[in-house]
Scaffold this active site. Structure first.
Site, PDB file in Angstrom:
ATOM      1  CG  ASP A  48      -5.702  -9.894  15.984  1.00  0.00           C
ATOM      2  OD1 ASP A  48      -4.586 -10.416  16.178  1.00  0.00           O
ATOM      3  OD2 ASP A  48      -5.985  -9.269  14.961  1.00  0.00           O
TER       4      ASP A  48
ATOM      5  N   GLY B 198      -4.031   4.316   6.759  1.00  0.00           N
ATOM      6  CA  GLY B 198      -3.554   2.990   7.104  1.00  0.00           C
ATOM      7  C   GLY B 198      -4.335   1.909   6.392  1.00  0.00           C
TER       8      GLY B 198
ATOM      9  N   GLY C 240      -6.068  -5.979   7.809  1.00  0.00           N
ATOM     10  CA  GLY C 240      -6.691  -7.134   7.214  1.00  0.00           C
ATOM     11  C   GLY C 240      -8.097  -6.854   6.735  1.00  0.00           C
ATOM     12  CG  PHE C 241     -12.257  -4.488   7.950  1.00  0.00           C
ATOM     13  CD1 PHE C 241     -13.192  -5.335   8.533  1.00  0.00           C
ATOM     14  CD2 PHE C 241     -12.723  -3.396   7.223  1.00  0.00           C
ATOM     15  CE1 PHE C 241     -14.549  -5.100   8.393  1.00  0.00           C
ATOM     16  CE2 PHE C 241     -14.074  -3.153   7.071  1.00  0.00           C
ATOM     17  CZ  PHE C 241     -14.997  -4.019   7.658  1.00  0.00           C
ATOM     18  N   GLY C 242      -9.237  -3.842   5.549  1.00  0.00           N
ATOM     19  CA  GLY C 242      -9.197  -2.996   4.365  1.00  0.00           C
ATOM     20  C   GLY C 242      -8.577  -1.649   4.694  1.00  0.00           C
ATOM     21  N   PRO C 243      -8.626  -0.664   3.779  1.00  0.00           N
ATOM     22  CG  PRO C 243      -9.202   0.636   1.942  1.00  0.00           C
ATOM     23  CD  PRO C 243      -9.231  -0.774   2.441  1.00  0.00           C
ATOM     24  CB  VAL C 244      -8.156   3.070   8.071  1.00  0.00           C
ATOM     25  CG1 VAL C 244      -8.849   4.005   9.071  1.00  0.00           C
ATOM     26  CG2 VAL C 244      -8.325   1.621   8.489  1.00  0.00           C
TER      27      VAL C 244
END
Length: 816
Positions: free
Chosen positions: A625, A507, A510-514
């Protein structure tokens, strides 16, 4: 010639149509008189068109019966609620007729003029008629007398497997007549089956289901508010129906009534395998759905744990002895044979002093060997029971307005279960030494506590010394004084994720890829890697580390560690195999995997997680959020709130704050936060309300489209709520598993949470209580953000921004 033939065919068709129409019209009467009988193919219809009486055949059977069914429901799901000749079916329908004869007897005659079935009569009248009432009750009465008390006979006094609204289930002490349910033999045979259900007046009345002469399950005695062992939907009155228990010198009965007959169909049936089920008809899906079922679990099995045994689903094994009681046969008990039950640890001696110990939160025992008094106080109950050595226990008879009246038990207590908040108090006779031993036990516990505290302080001191030593030898990430997390080495993370392989990517937010990873010990992890182009940076990264590291709750995602070196920042979480909630509820295929019990479990889990953040954690956290994509699901579909990058901590008694940097996700943000930058615990409550309504409906709030209006999801729900049509909101996938009471309660709780003004919204403690109990809820006020939208403008916006299903967190910087 062709023209003449066409005219002939038309005339024949017209003649046939008129004949058919005449027959249909003649069959719409609701009366049988001495001059008009019902034959095969004809029916009676109640005046409001709800019920119909006629001949029918069960599925897979060639036998014919006289029965009553719902006329409004489609023929392929014909729902029969009463059968006349259930023990003597017809095999030949020619020349059969149902007629009423003087002095007032309803008779079913076959082709040989033999009586197949007939009613009795309480008196003789000159002009008897049979009428199908709007309630589904078939009555025989004097044509000139409409008083219900003067009916010569009525089907409500002789039900089969179905309890209809306004039908009395119980016994008339004057006449000795008992009204009870008798199950069908099977789905295709309405002959009396093995199970019956009745209000048993032996001792203090209680509702029993029996298999032959043996009790199968017991719902418990009436306590003024409800049945003592009632399932949750029966705890209090409903918005759909009301119920009453009447017990006096003349009769005892249980009755329920619908609040809105014109828009609601509901029935209670006793199934052929012994279950009691309340069904509600949902017109939108054209299906019956189960509102509640009893027995609901193994602890509802009658006398499962034997005498003085208590059943508790939260224990393993589920059967245990009441406190101060021990198994009569310990070896059998250990093997799971609980039939013999338990006995007092200290046997009773009528020549010695006795006391009564209080046991709380239980389903009251079987009342077949009980006596009662409606006027005594609880203290008077104790005095009376104390003077009679045969009196083993007492309890309050009526808890509807404080404790009033007494219920006394004589003999051993059976069929007890733990119900916590739903249960009641009972006082059980014990030897006085048990009370003394309880006091001694408390003193002993106090001594143990004092010694334990001293040892604990010593261990803490030793631990601090060790901790200081370990900190010198082991590298830790320290972002502030409140948070320390294990630091993962980069080679370990790289090996676990196969060098951040695209195949391991699960996935991106907003933080980045997981990425999914697996450590050398086989433990699965999820690695969130900060993207160099991410809108979130070091502050959000710190938030995750500081807040999650200090939070421990089953409904919050667990942070295992972190990595930071230069621009490279990573967070390592426990792996959630079922990913996020939005991947299920908004997907037409995967949403089928989330039936209503799972969705209600998820709603409750999210609520408990938020309650912990707002009230029970060491820090008071406002998430800011909360949305479907930030709720992850573990292997057992337990929800876990994640992504604390935008969270904020408030101290002391503060409940919120104000910011010029508005962050969150459109569709979930509260009005006061999105417009004025004011955030509080009530902002999270608003987001939770939106999430609840999305879970129930399977639709997103943002982007919701309806053919009849331009409202968003909140506006649509508010419109249905005001028009008393909330059931239309339910996701079609939930039709077979839906618990209407829970769904309606969830919808109303959701609306209470999204009210326009923060002060009107409940806090999360109240939300958890409202979801867990069946107490009356306040009426919801107008929600925030439900104004009409311009669909054309929204469509243009979607075309410009693409069609991705990801919900990205947005940041709005408003100058002040």
């Amino acid at each position: 010639m062709a023209s003449l033939m066409e005219v002939s065919y038309f005339l024949l068709f017209l003649l046939a149509f008129c004949s058919s129409t005449h027959k249909i019209v003649s069959a719409t009467t609701d009366l049988i008189t001495t001059n008009h009988s019902i034959t095969y193919g004809e029916t009676l219809v109640s005046s409001n068109g709800t019920f119909e009486l006629g001949f029918f055949s069960p599925s897979g059977s060639s036998n014919r019966y006289i029965g009553i069914w719902y006329k409004q429901i489609l023929p392929h799901i014909q729902t029969v609620v009463w059968v006349a000749n259930r023990e003597k079916p017809l095999t030949n329908t020619s020349a059969v007729q149902l007629k009423v004869t003087k002095p007032g007897i309803l008779v079913l005659i076959n082709d040989k003029n033999e009586t197949i079935w007939f009613t009795n009569t309480s008196r003789s009248v000159q002009n008897p008629i049979a009428m199908l009432l709007d309630s589904g009750n078939l009555v025989v009465k004097d044509a000139n007398d409409d008083s219900p008390e003067n009916f010569l006979w009525q089907s409500f006094h002789f039900p089969t497997d179905t309890h209809l609204p306004d039908m009395k289930l119980g016994k008339n002490f004057k006449t000795g007549h008992e009204v009870y349910l008798s199950a069908w033999k099977n789905d295709n045979d309405p002959a009396p089956g093995e199970f019956t259900r009745n209000v048993d007046p032996t001792g203090y009345p209680q509702v029993l289901t029996k298999l032959g002469t043996n009790v199968s399950n017991r719902i418990g005695p009436w306590n003024g508010l409800r049945w003592s062992g009632a399932p949750i939907p029966l705890l209090t009155q409903s918005r759909i129906y009301t119920f009453q228990f009447i017990f006096n010198e003349e009769e005892v009965y249980y009755i329920f009534s619908l609040i809105n007959y014109s828009s609601t169909l509901s029935r209670i049936i006793l199934t052929s395998d012994g279950y009691i089920r309340r069904y509600m008809w949902v017109d939108q899906t054209k299906k019956w759905i189960i509102h509640y079922q009893f027995p609901a679990d193994n602890c509802d099995t009658y006398n499962l744990c034997g005498v003085y045994g208590s059943c508790d689903l939260d224990n393993d094994p589920i059967c245990g002895c009441l406190e101060k009681f021990v198994p009569k046969h310990p070896q059998q008990w250990e093997k799971g044979d609980w039939t013999v039950g338990c006995g007092r640890r200290t046997p009773l001696d009528c020549n010695k002093e006795h006391v009564f110990l209080k046991y709380t939160g239980i389903k009251l025992p079987d009342t077949k060997d009980s006596q009662y008094d409606k006027t005594m106080t609880l203290e008077e109950c104790r005095q009376v029971c104390l003077r009679n050595c045969s009196c083993t226990a007492y309890s309050s008879l009526n808890i509807s307005n404080g404790d009033k009246g007494c219920l006394f038990w004589f003999g051993e207590l059976i069929d007890i279960r733990k119900l916590s908040e739903r249960g009641q108090d009972i006082y059980i006779r014990m030897d006085s030494s048990e009370q003394e031993s309880e006091a001694g036990s408390k003193r002993k516990k106090a001594k143990i506590l004092a010694v334990s505290f001293s040892l604990l302080m010593a261990m803490i001191l030793l631990g601090l010394i060790l901790l200081l030593y370990i900190r010198k030898r082991k590298k830790k990430l320290k972002l502030n004084e409140d948070s320390e997390l294990p630091v993962f080495q980069l080679p370990i993370i790289t090996r676990a994720t196969n060098n951040f392989s695209i195949n391991n990517k699960i996935g991106e937010g907003g933080f980045g890829p997981v990425y999914k990873g697996m450590l050398e010990d086989g433990k699965e992890i999820a690695v969130k890697r900060l993207s160099r182009t991410s809108m979130q940076g070091l502050d959000e990264y710190k938030n995750e580390v500081i807040y999650i590291a200090n939070l421990q709750h089953r409904n919050l995602v667990k942070l295992l560690g972190c990595f930071i070196q230069g621009e490279e920042k990573m967070l390592i979480y426990e792996y959630m195999p079922n990913k996020s909630l939005d991947s299920y509820i908004f997907d037409n295929t995967k949403s089928k995997l989330l039936d209503w019990p799972k969705r209600f479990h998820i709603i409750n889990g999210i609520a408990r997680g938020l309650l912990y953040l707002h009230q029970d954690s060491r820090l008071r956290i406002i998430h800011r959020d909360l949305k479907a994509s930030n709720v992850l699901l573990d292997t057992d579909m337990n929800p876990k709130i994640s992504d604390f990058g935008l969270a904020r901590c408030v101290t002391g008694n503060e409940m919120g704050a104000k910011t010029s940097n508005v962050v969150g996700t459109h569709g979930y943000m509260s009005p006061e936060y999105a417009v004025d930058g004011i955030f509080s615990v009530k902002s999270d409550v608003f987001s939770f309300g939106v999430l609840v309504l999305e879970i129930v409906s399977g639709k997103r709030n943002r982007g919701f489209v309806h053919q009849d209006h331009n409202l968003n999801l909140l506006g649509h729900v508010w419109k249905l709520y005001k028009e008393d049509r909330s059931l239309e909101l339910i996701d079609e996938q939930l039709a077979d598993s839906c618990n209407i009471s829970q769904v309606l309660r969830s919808i109303q709780v959701g609306l209470l949470c999204v009210q326009q003004h923060p002060d009107d919204r409940p806090n999360m403690f109240s939300v958890v209580q409202m979801l867990a109990n069946e107490s009356l809820l306040p009426k919801a006020k107008e929600p925030g953000f439900f104004t009409e939208r311009n669909i054309v403008d929204e469509a243009k916006s979607k075309l410009q921004t693409g069609s991705s299903k990801n919900e990205f967190t947005i940041t709005l910087i408003n100058p002040r």
